[in-house]
Design a protein around this motif. Structure first.
Motif, PDB file in Angstrom:
ATOM      1  N   ASP A 207       1.406   5.005  -5.870  1.00 43.44           N
ATOM      2  CA  ASP A 207       0.535   5.287  -6.585  1.00 43.44           C
ATOM      3  C   ASP A 207       0.671   5.015  -8.011  1.00 43.44           C
ATOM      4  O   ASP A 207      -0.289   5.158  -8.995  1.00 43.44           O
TER       5      ASP A 207
ATOM      6  N   VAL B 132      -1.495   1.693  -3.779  1.00 43.54           N
ATOM      7  CA  VAL B 132      -2.308   2.189  -2.856  1.00 43.54           C
ATOM      8  C   VAL B 132      -3.908   2.102  -3.817  1.00 43.54           C
ATOM      9  O   VAL B 132      -4.056   1.799  -4.965  1.00 43.54           O
ATOM     10  N   GLN B 133      -4.771   2.360  -3.032  1.00 46.49           N
ATOM     11  CA  GLN B 133      -6.329   2.277  -3.768  1.00 46.49           C
ATOM     12  C   GLN B 133      -6.323   3.489  -4.882  1.00 46.49           C
ATOM     13  O   GLN B 133      -5.858   4.302  -4.501  1.00 46.49           O
ATOM     14  N   GLY B 134      -6.666   3.042  -6.059  1.00 46.67           N
ATOM     15  CA  GLY B 134      -6.660   4.094  -7.102  1.00 46.67           C
ATOM     16  C   GLY B 134      -5.088   4.188  -7.859  1.00 46.67           C
ATOM     17  O   GLY B 134      -5.058   4.968  -8.897  1.00 46.67           O
TER      18      GLY B 134
ATOM     19  N   GLU C  68      -6.094  -0.252 -13.267  1.00 45.86           N
ATOM     20  CA  GLU C  68      -5.978   0.582 -11.899  1.00 45.86           C
ATOM     21  C   GLU C  68      -6.666  -0.218 -11.012  1.00 45.86           C
ATOM     22  O   GLU C  68      -7.437  -1.100 -11.171  1.00 45.86           O
ATOM     23  N   LYS C  69      -6.075  -0.100  -9.689  1.00 45.68           N
ATOM     24  CA  LYS C  69      -6.408  -0.718  -8.519  1.00 45.68           C
ATOM     25  C   LYS C  69      -7.556   0.059  -8.002  1.00 45.68           C
ATOM     26  O   LYS C  69      -7.695   1.291  -7.658  1.00 45.68           O
ATOM     27  N   PRO C  70      -8.754  -0.479  -7.922  1.00 47.08           N
ATOM     28  CA  PRO C  70     -10.257   0.236  -7.677  1.00 47.08           C
ATOM     29  C   PRO C  70      -9.934   1.119  -6.431  1.00 47.08           C
ATOM     30  O   PRO C  70      -9.500   0.641  -5.427  1.00 47.08           O
ATOM     31  N   LYS C  71     -10.537   2.206  -6.449  1.00 49.65           N
ATOM     32  CA  LYS C  71     -10.479   3.330  -5.427  1.00 49.65           C
ATOM     33  C   LYS C  71     -11.447   2.858  -4.044  1.00 49.65           C
ATOM     34  O   LYS C  71     -12.352   2.055  -4.352  1.00 49.65           O
TER      35      LYS C  71
ATOM     36  N   PHE D 148      -0.829  -5.466  -6.966  1.00 48.78           N
ATOM     37  CA  PHE D 148      -2.093  -5.134  -6.414  1.00 48.78           C
ATOM     38  C   PHE D 148      -1.833  -4.844  -4.905  1.00 48.78           C
ATOM     39  O   PHE D 148      -2.442  -3.613  -4.297  1.00 48.78           O
TER      40      PHE D 148
ATOM     41  N   ASN E 173       0.899  -1.150  -0.035  1.00 50.66           N
ATOM     42  CA  ASN E 173      -0.060  -0.056  -0.039  1.00 50.66           C
ATOM     43  C   ASN E 173       0.770   1.361  -0.183  1.00 50.66           C
ATOM     44  O   ASN E 173       0.696   2.140   0.928  1.00 50.66           O
TER      45      ASN E 173
END
Ligand code: SAM
Length: 208
Positions: A104, A130-132, A205-208, A126, A101
């Motif tokens: 970006d 980070v998310q997004g 993209e890793k989902p937000k 993944f 995590n």
């Protein structure tokens, strides 16, 4: 010469300078694809001689580059002395020495053709993003591979061919989606529109 590490250590002496249209097109593609994206912390897998690192840190605050070739990393460290950058000798088929995590953006250029199991790469990515967070992949096009193109260089008049694996467009997408990514963009890149495309790129993209 036995394995890809030995071959990449040998290739490092000429990687930046020999005739290599794939390397040159990739350098253009990454800029065209990511110029409009804001990113701050980048993980670069298979960073090699730092060819793309130079441009990535013109935009980012921090970059970690992983590569298993000590000679490629030596070139990268010589070329890039910025304190924003850390290069680490690591095999990306194994556990990566970076925190979860954290990033970006992750970039992988001309490296997945040497990786047999894509699932480990996308599952690890993944976790590290980070998310997004975005993941940019640019590889020799599967159609170009099928037409016989392989990563290789010449040493003392002999062609040294790297060990490569054939991944289809669907295999890249399915492996990334299975890990949890969404596909944002897929593009084919040509030397000349009439040719077989040389490169394929994906932005996930890793989902937000
Ligand atoms: C064709 S070079 C591309 C280098 C750089 N990304 C570029 O676009 O110029 C492929 C790089 O992947 C690295 N590589 C291949 N397999 C790897 C692995 N399993 N773990 C870490 N690095 C690897 C090689 O050492 C080499 O530097």
């Amino acid at each position: 010469m036995k394995n890809n590490i030995d071959k990449y250590n040998a290739w490092a002496y000429q990687y930046d300078n020999n005739i290599n249209p794939t390397r040159d097109l990739d350098k253009t593609v990454i800029k065209e694809s990511l110029s409009n994206l804001d990113f701050f912390k980048v993980l670069e897998l298979g960073c090699g001689s730092g060819k793309n690192t130079e441009w990535l840190i013109s935009k980012a605050d921090k970059l970690v580059g992983l590569d298993f070739s000590k000679n490629m990393l030596a070139l990268a460290r010589k070329k890039i002395t910025s304190k924003k950058v850390t290069f680490i000798n690591a095999n990306i088929n194994e556990k990566w020495p970076v925190d979860n995590n954290t990033f970006d953006l992750a970039t992988i250029n001309l490296t997945l053709e040497h990786i047999e199991i894509l699932d480990h790469i996308f599952n690890s990515l993944f976790m590290k993003l980070v998310q997004g967070g975005k993941c940019f992949v640019c590889e020799l096009h599967p159609k170009k591979q099928l037409a016989g193109s392989r990563a290789k260089f010449e040493e003392n008049g002999t062609d040294i061919v790297l060990d490569v694996f054939q991944h289809s467009e669907q295999e890249y997408i399915q492996s990334a989606e299975k890990a949890g990514f969404n596909l944002l963009v897929k593009e084919d890149w040509y030397d000349n529109e009439k040719d077989i495309p040389r490169l394929i790129s994906f932005l996930f993209e890793k989902p937000k």
